[in-house]
Write a protein that holds these residues in place. Structure first.
Motif, mmCIF file in Angstrom:
data_model
loop_
_atom_site.group_PDB
_atom_site.id
_atom_site.type_symbol
_atom_site.label_atom_id
_atom_site.label_comp_id
_atom_site.label_asym_id
_atom_site.label_seq_id
_atom_site.Cartn_x
_atom_site.Cartn_y
_atom_site.Cartn_z
ATOM 1 N N TRP A 1 -30.748 -0.737 9.452
ATOM 2 C CA TRP A 1 -29.791 -0.564 10.547
ATOM 3 C C TRP A 1 -30.486 -0.214 11.853
ATOM 4 O O TRP A 1 -30.116 -0.735 12.919
ATOM 5 C CB TRP A 1 -28.738 0.486 10.191
ATOM 6 C CG TRP A 1 -27.668 -0.093 9.321
ATOM 7 C CD1 TRP A 1 -27.494 0.107 7.983
ATOM 8 C CD2 TRP A 1 -26.648 -1.003 9.726
ATOM 9 N NE1 TRP A 1 -26.418 -0.618 7.536
ATOM 10 C CE2 TRP A 1 -25.877 -1.314 8.587
ATOM 11 C CE3 TRP A 1 -26.300 -1.591 10.941
ATOM 12 C CZ2 TRP A 1 -24.789 -2.173 8.627
ATOM 13 C CZ3 TRP A 1 -25.210 -2.452 10.982
ATOM 14 C CH2 TRP A 1 -24.473 -2.735 9.837
ATOM 15 N N ILE A 2 -31.489 0.632 11.800
ATOM 16 C CA ILE A 2 -32.239 0.965 13.011
ATOM 17 C C ILE A 2 -32.940 -0.278 13.545
ATOM 18 O O ILE A 2 -32.953 -0.541 14.751
ATOM 19 C CB ILE A 2 -33.228 2.120 12.749
ATOM 20 C CG1 ILE A 2 -32.451 3.412 12.523
ATOM 21 C CG2 ILE A 2 -34.242 2.259 13.886
ATOM 22 C CD1 ILE A 2 -33.280 4.557 11.971
ATOM 23 N N GLY A 3 -33.499 -1.069 12.634
ATOM 24 C CA GLY A 3 -34.126 -2.326 13.038
ATOM 25 C C GLY A 3 -33.137 -3.249 13.722
ATOM 26 O O GLY A 3 -33.428 -3.827 14.773
ATOM 27 N N ALA A 4 -31.951 -3.385 13.137
ATOM 28 C CA ALA A 4 -30.926 -4.260 13.714
ATOM 29 C C ALA A 4 -30.506 -3.767 15.095
ATOM 30 O O ALA A 4 -30.360 -4.565 16.035
ATOM 31 C CB ALA A 4 -29.725 -4.320 12.781
ATOM 32 N N ILE A 5 -30.336 -2.473 15.236
ATOM 33 C CA ILE A 5 -29.931 -1.901 16.526
ATOM 34 C C ILE A 5 -31.012 -2.131 17.577
ATOM 35 O O ILE A 5 -30.703 -2.491 18.724
ATOM 36 C CB ILE A 5 -29.593 -0.399 16.370
ATOM 37 C CG1 ILE A 5 -28.297 -0.247 15.563
ATOM 38 C CG2 ILE A 5 -29.495 0.289 17.723
ATOM 39 C CD1 ILE A 5 -28.036 1.159 15.064
ATOM 40 N N CYS A 6 -32.272 -1.965 17.199
ATOM 41 C CA CYS A 6 -33.372 -2.168 18.150
ATOM 42 C C CYS A 6 -33.460 -3.616 18.607
ATOM 43 O O CYS A 6 -33.594 -3.891 19.811
ATOM 44 C CB CYS A 6 -34.696 -1.728 17.541
ATOM 45 S SG CYS A 6 -34.891 0.052 17.447
ATOM 46 N N VAL A 7 -33.382 -4.566 17.677
ATOM 47 C CA VAL A 7 -33.462 -5.988 18.036
ATOM 48 C C VAL A 7 -32.266 -6.384 18.899
ATOM 49 O O VAL A 7 -32.409 -7.079 19.908
ATOM 50 C CB VAL A 7 -33.567 -6.871 16.772
ATOM 51 C CG1 VAL A 7 -33.391 -8.342 17.104
ATOM 52 C CG2 VAL A 7 -34.910 -6.642 16.085
ATOM 53 N N PHE A 8 -31.082 -5.929 18.521
ATOM 54 C CA PHE A 8 -29.879 -6.224 19.298
ATOM 55 C C PHE A 8 -29.979 -5.631 20.697
ATOM 56 O O PHE A 8 -29.664 -6.301 21.693
ATOM 57 C CB PHE A 8 -28.634 -5.696 18.576
ATOM 58 C CG PHE A 8 -27.362 -5.937 19.337
ATOM 59 C CD1 PHE A 8 -26.828 -7.206 19.423
ATOM 60 C CD2 PHE A 8 -26.713 -4.891 19.964
ATOM 61 C CE1 PHE A 8 -25.661 -7.438 20.132
ATOM 62 C CE2 PHE A 8 -25.543 -5.102 20.672
ATOM 63 C CZ PHE A 8 -25.015 -6.388 20.755
ATOM 64 N N THR A 9 -30.446 -4.395 20.799
ATOM 65 C CA THR A 9 -30.582 -3.740 22.094
ATOM 66 C C THR A 9 -31.572 -4.496 22.981
ATOM 67 O O THR A 9 -31.314 -4.717 24.168
ATOM 68 C CB THR A 9 -31.033 -2.270 21.920
ATOM 69 O OG1 THR A 9 -30.029 -1.577 21.158
ATOM 70 C CG2 THR A 9 -31.226 -1.585 23.257
ATOM 71 N N ALA A 10 -32.700 -4.894 22.405
ATOM 72 C CA ALA A 10 -33.689 -5.664 23.168
ATOM 73 C C ALA A 10 -33.080 -6.958 23.692
ATOM 74 O O ALA A 10 -33.280 -7.326 24.856
ATOM 75 C CB ALA A 10 -34.910 -5.968 22.296
ATOM 76 N N TYR A 11 -32.309 -7.637 22.850
ATOM 77 C CA TYR A 11 -31.676 -8.903 23.250
ATOM 78 C C TYR A 11 -30.658 -8.683 24.361
ATOM 79 O O TYR A 11 -30.632 -9.430 25.350
ATOM 80 C CB TYR A 11 -31.021 -9.560 22.034
ATOM 81 C CG TYR A 11 -30.353 -10.864 22.369
ATOM 82 C CD1 TYR A 11 -31.104 -11.997 22.668
ATOM 83 C CD2 TYR A 11 -28.972 -10.968 22.392
ATOM 84 C CE1 TYR A 11 -30.499 -13.194 22.984
ATOM 85 C CE2 TYR A 11 -28.352 -12.162 22.702
ATOM 86 C CZ TYR A 11 -29.117 -13.269 23.003
ATOM 87 O OH TYR A 11 -28.506 -14.454 23.320
ATOM 88 N N VAL A 12 -29.822 -7.662 24.225
ATOM 89 C CA VAL A 12 -28.809 -7.378 25.246
ATOM 90 C C VAL A 12 -29.473 -7.018 26.576
ATOM 91 O O VAL A 12 -29.083 -7.526 27.636
ATOM 92 C CB VAL A 12 -27.849 -6.260 24.788
ATOM 93 C CG1 VAL A 12 -26.988 -5.759 25.939
ATOM 94 C CG2 VAL A 12 -26.976 -6.738 23.642
ATOM 95 N N LEU A 13 -30.481 -6.155 26.525
ATOM 96 C CA LEU A 13 -31.161 -5.753 27.756
ATOM 97 C C LEU A 13 -31.875 -6.928 28.415
ATOM 98 O O LEU A 13 -31.901 -7.039 29.647
ATOM 99 C CB LEU A 13 -32.131 -4.606 27.475
ATOM 100 C CG LEU A 13 -31.475 -3.279 27.081
ATOM 101 C CD1 LEU A 13 -32.540 -2.256 26.683
ATOM 102 C CD2 LEU A 13 -30.596 -2.740 28.186
ATOM 103 N N LEU A 14 -32.444 -7.813 27.621
ATOM 104 C CA LEU A 14 -33.077 -9.013 28.172
ATOM 105 C C LEU A 14 -32.022 -9.941 28.781
ATOM 106 O O LEU A 14 -32.185 -10.430 29.895
ATOM 107 C CB LEU A 14 -33.861 -9.751 27.078
ATOM 108 C CG LEU A 14 -34.566 -11.029 27.522
ATOM 109 C CD1 LEU A 14 -35.743 -10.694 28.431
ATOM 110 C CD2 LEU A 14 -35.034 -11.804 26.307
ATOM 111 N N SER A 15 -30.943 -10.150 28.056
ATOM 112 C CA SER A 15 -29.887 -11.065 28.513
ATOM 113 C C SER A 15 -29.177 -10.582 29.772
ATOM 114 O O SER A 15 -28.701 -11.396 30.562
ATOM 115 C CB SER A 15 -28.850 -11.273 27.404
ATOM 116 O OG SER A 15 -29.457 -11.884 26.289
#
Length: 83
Positions: free
Chosen positions: A11-25
């Motif tokens: 779950w922490i991994g998923a949150i980190c990847v999702f956060t990186a994608y949102v911040l990039l987007s």
């Protein structure tokens, strides 16, 4: 206790990847940002732990490569910053 750690890592991994994608987007991070690559590396590490425990070897291998790409990009960012 181990099962909770494994699921939390995923779950922490998923949150980190999702956060990186949102911040990039949204333009808050760039692909040349150390923060972007650190989030992706932490995310990939969490996925590696979770997928290994669940026997999802192809996903685990992908995330090892994903973390390696992030580490290489982070190395280049740091090296270029020091110049």
């Amino acid at each position: 206790m181990t099962a909770i750690f494994i699921e939390a890592a995923g779950w922490i991994g998923a949150i980190c990847v999702f956060t990186a994608y949102v911040l990039l987007s949204t333009g808050r991070l760039t692909s040349q940002s150390a923060s972007f690559h650190i989030l992706n590396m932490i995310g990939a590490a969490g996925f590696v732990i979770n997928t290994w425990a669940h026997g999802a070897i192809p996903s685990m291998a992908l995330n090892i490569v994903w973390a390696g790409v992030g580490a290489y990009a982070l190395f280049r960012i740091i090296r270029n910053h020091q110049r």
